[in-house]
Design a protein around this motif. Structure first.
Motif, PDB file in Angstrom:
ATOM      1  N   ALA A  14       0.841  -1.193   0.000  1.00 25.73           N
ATOM      2  CA  ALA A  14       0.000   0.000   0.000  1.00 25.73           C
ATOM      3  C   ALA A  14       0.877   1.244   0.000  1.00 25.73           C
ATOM      4  O   ALA A  14       1.923   1.272   0.643  1.00 25.73           O
ATOM      5  CB  ALA A  14      -0.931   0.012   1.217  1.00 25.73           C
ATOM      6  N   TYR A  16       0.946   5.809  -0.191  1.00 26.62           N
ATOM      7  CA  TYR A  16       0.272   7.104  -0.132  1.00 26.62           C
ATOM      8  C   TYR A  16       0.734   7.909  -1.344  1.00 26.62           C
ATOM      9  O   TYR A  16       1.945   8.044  -1.577  1.00 26.62           O
ATOM     10  CB  TYR A  16       0.612   7.837   1.160  1.00 26.62           C
ATOM     11  CG  TYR A  16      -0.083   7.262   2.365  1.00 26.62           C
ATOM     12  CD1 TYR A  16      -1.389   7.645   2.693  1.00 26.62           C
ATOM     13  CD2 TYR A  16       0.548   6.314   3.172  1.00 26.62           C
ATOM     14  CE1 TYR A  16      -2.034   7.109   3.793  1.00 26.62           C
ATOM     15  CE2 TYR A  16      -0.099   5.773   4.280  1.00 26.62           C
ATOM     16  CZ  TYR A  16      -1.388   6.174   4.577  1.00 26.62           C
ATOM     17  OH  TYR A  16      -2.031   5.630   5.665  1.00 26.62           O
ATOM     18  N   ALA A  26       3.900   2.676   2.279  1.00 30.35           N
ATOM     19  CA  ALA A  26       3.704   2.569   3.725  1.00 30.35           C
ATOM     20  C   ALA A  26       3.659   1.124   4.198  1.00 30.35           C
ATOM     21  O   ALA A  26       3.991   0.824   5.341  1.00 30.35           O
ATOM     22  CB  ALA A  26       2.422   3.287   4.139  1.00 30.35           C
ATOM     23  N   GLY A  49       3.537   1.765   9.751  1.00 28.45           N
ATOM     24  CA  GLY A  49       2.592   1.190   8.801  1.00 28.45           C
ATOM     25  C   GLY A  49       1.522   0.315   9.420  1.00 28.45           C
ATOM     26  O   GLY A  49       0.740  -0.312   8.701  1.00 28.45           O
ATOM     27  N   SER A  51      -1.352   0.993  11.196  1.00 33.67           N
ATOM     28  CA  SER A  51      -2.730   1.390  10.889  1.00 33.67           C
ATOM     29  C   SER A  51      -3.020   1.280   9.402  1.00 33.67           C
ATOM     30  O   SER A  51      -4.134   0.913   8.997  1.00 33.67           O
ATOM     31  CB  SER A  51      -2.979   2.826  11.366  1.00 33.67           C
ATOM     32  OG  SER A  51      -2.895   2.922  12.769  1.00 33.67           O
ATOM     33  N   THR A  52      -2.027   1.576   8.577  1.00 35.22           N
ATOM     34  CA  THR A  52      -2.211   1.449   7.131  1.00 35.22           C
ATOM     35  C   THR A  52      -2.471   0.001   6.755  1.00 35.22           C
ATOM     36  O   THR A  52      -3.356  -0.293   5.929  1.00 35.22           O
ATOM     37  CB  THR A  52      -0.960   1.969   6.391  1.00 35.22           C
ATOM     38  OG1 THR A  52      -0.755   3.338   6.739  1.00 35.22           O
ATOM     39  CG2 THR A  52      -1.142   1.864   4.885  1.00 35.22           C
ATOM     40  N   ASN A  55      -6.020  -0.806   7.730  1.00 37.37           N
ATOM     41  CA  ASN A  55      -6.986  -0.260   6.772  1.00 37.37           C
ATOM     42  C   ASN A  55      -7.039  -1.092   5.493  1.00 37.37           C
ATOM     43  O   ASN A  55      -8.108  -1.298   4.916  1.00 37.37           O
ATOM     44  CB  ASN A  55      -6.624   1.184   6.431  1.00 37.37           C
ATOM     45  CG  ASN A  55      -6.907   2.141   7.564  1.00 37.37           C
ATOM     46  OD1 ASN A  55      -7.762   1.885   8.405  1.00 37.37           O
ATOM     47  ND2 ASN A  55      -6.188   3.244   7.609  1.00 37.37           N
ATOM     48  N   ALA A  56      -5.884  -1.565   5.047  1.00 36.93           N
ATOM     49  CA  ALA A  56      -5.836  -2.394   3.841  1.00 36.93           C
ATOM     50  C   ALA A  56      -6.570  -3.711   4.061  1.00 36.93           C
ATOM     51  O   ALA A  56      -7.353  -4.148   3.212  1.00 36.93           O
ATOM     52  CB  ALA A  56      -4.388  -2.642   3.426  1.00 36.93           C
ATOM     53  N   ALA A  61      -9.446   1.403   2.744  1.00 39.85           N
ATOM     54  CA  ALA A  61      -8.448   2.380   2.304  1.00 39.85           C
ATOM     55  C   ALA A  61      -9.072   3.388   1.353  1.00 39.85           C
ATOM     56  O   ALA A  61      -9.755   3.013   0.390  1.00 39.85           O
ATOM     57  CB  ALA A  61      -7.293   1.667   1.618  1.00 39.85           C
ATOM     58  N   LEU A  65      -4.516   7.050   0.189  1.00 35.50           N
ATOM     59  CA  LEU A  65      -3.992   5.700   0.400  1.00 35.50           C
ATOM     60  C   LEU A  65      -4.537   4.762  -0.671  1.00 35.50           C
ATOM     61  O   LEU A  65      -5.753   4.689  -0.886  1.00 35.50           O
ATOM     62  CB  LEU A  65      -4.386   5.195   1.791  1.00 35.50           C
ATOM     63  CG  LEU A  65      -4.044   3.735   2.105  1.00 35.50           C
ATOM     64  CD1 LEU A  65      -2.552   3.489   2.028  1.00 35.50           C
ATOM     65  CD2 LEU A  65      -4.597   3.342   3.466  1.00 35.50           C
ATOM     66  N   ASP A 186      -7.712  -0.949  16.157  1.00 30.66           N
ATOM     67  CA  ASP A 186      -6.588  -0.022  16.040  1.00 30.66           C
ATOM     68  C   ASP A 186      -6.547   0.901  17.256  1.00 30.66           C
ATOM     69  O   ASP A 186      -7.383   1.795  17.397  1.00 30.66           O
ATOM     70  CB  ASP A 186      -6.730   0.792  14.747  1.00 30.66           C
ATOM     71  CG  ASP A 186      -5.475   1.599  14.429  1.00 30.66           C
ATOM     72  OD1 ASP A 186      -4.495   1.498  15.188  1.00 30.66           O
ATOM     73  OD2 ASP A 186      -5.479   2.328  13.421  1.00 30.66           O
TER      74      ASP A 186
END
Length: 343
Positions: A14, A16, A26, A49, A51-52, A55-56, A61, A65, A186
């Motif tokens: 993923a 940004y 990220a 990374g 939280s990213t 989200n993925a 996302a 992102l 999270d």
């Protein structure tokens, strides 16, 4: 007999979107799995990374992102995680909230300010189960509120009438209403006092034990909390997973220098704290737009060798304890010496 895997995500990438096409990666080619009936802790410094990745995996996302690649297998279903293309949202919608649900970090902004809580609760469930009676939905919500020590009257209030801690707990209720197979939490305890943290953790544990949820990914900076509630830990650094294994193994027998350094930098509220020397990690996390070559932790590592900057280490499997580190490969079965690591 091998354990059953609830969720396995492979090669998740993923980025940004940056200016003039300068995308910042990220999450970089991450593979992760959650065994059935277990809580996996995901830990690392801010900006690594975590939280990213959450989200993925939760398929929520949004630009800037973008998930460029990755596949998730959960409960016999295979889901492409990429958010590229106009059909991505339509493909992911049936799974969000019901198969995988996200308990977001920003509870203050997660509840609509224009709806009473009871209306919001019903809307969430009716998005997936149009025919479920309102009374059944509100009974389920009331049961979850009771588990978190909140009165039923909260359902008649608006978001602005709730304190920060009550909002966090209410978001927990909403995130678990559809009994998701996998919950991604999270920083779920970040806005709570100690007693409320205990209630929330006990609720998650009870729901997993009762198989209302079949697995949890618990993202937090609070390593003492993770050591108490998780079955396994995954340690993330600069967009990559560097070590995973049983929680007890990672806490007491860390094989990656970053894991050891992260644990040594935390004040653990136990009797041992009186004699523990809390040590900071030298240096700073790298710029993910221009990450170091080889092992990304090597500029901050006390055990660095020329090989560390020349090539990225592959994962070694040491009886279910996975570690990507050249030092660990050269020292099989040896726990990272903390004082040397941070001297």
């Amino acid at each position: 007999m091998s354990e059953k895997i609830l969720m396995r995500a492979t090669n998740v990438t993923a980025v940004y979107a940056g200016e003039e096409g300068a995308d910042v990666p990220a999450v970089d080619n991450v593979t992760l799995e959650v065994p059935e009936g277990e809580i996996l802790g995901l830990a690392g410094e801010s900006g690594c990374g975590k939280s990213t990745l959450g989200n993925a995996l939760a398929m929520i996302a949004n630009p800037p992102l973008y998930v460029l690649g990755g596949q998730m297998e959960i409960d016999g279903q295979s889901i492409g995680l990429t958010t590229l293309g106009k059909s991505a949202n339509a493909r992911h919608r049936p799974y969000r909230g019901q198969v995988v649900s996200m308990l977001p970090q920003g509870a203050m902004n997660a509840i609509s300010p224009t709806l009473r809580i009871r209306r919001l609760v019903c809307d969430v469930v009716h998005a997936h189960h149009k025919d479920m009676p309102r009374s059944e939905i509100l009974d389920r919500a009331s049961d979850r509120l009771d588990m978190l020590g909140m009165p039923k009257r909260v359902l008649d209030q608006y978001a602005h009438q709730l304190s920060g801690g009550m909002k966090q707990r209410m978001v927990t209720v909403i995130s678990t209403l559809l009994d998701p197979h996998l919950l991604i939490a999270d920083e779920p305890t970040s806005a709570l006092d100690v007693s409320s943290q205990k209630q929330l953790i006990e609720m998650l544990l009870a729901m997993v034990e009762a198989k209302i949820m079949r697995g949890v990914i618990f993202i937090t900076h609070d390593l003492p909390v993770l050591s108490m509630v998780t079955d396994r830990l995954a340690i993330m650094y600069a967009g990559k997973i560097v070590e995973t294994g049983r929680t007890e193994d990672l806490v007491h027998q860390a094989r990656h220098p970053y894991t050891s350094a992260l644990l040594a930098a935390v004040l653990d509220p136990t009797e041992a704290t009186r004699t523990k020397h809390v040590l900071g990690i030298p240096g700073a996390p790298p710029n993910l737009g221009h990450p170091p070559t080889g092992c990304r932790f090597h500029p901050r590592c006390a055990f660095v060798k020329p090989r560390c900057s020349a090539a990225e280490p592959a994962f070694r499997d040491e009886d279910g304890h996975l570690v990507a580190c050249w030092w660990a490969e050269a020292n099989p079965g040896v726990t990272v010496p903390v004082e040397v690591n941070l001297a």
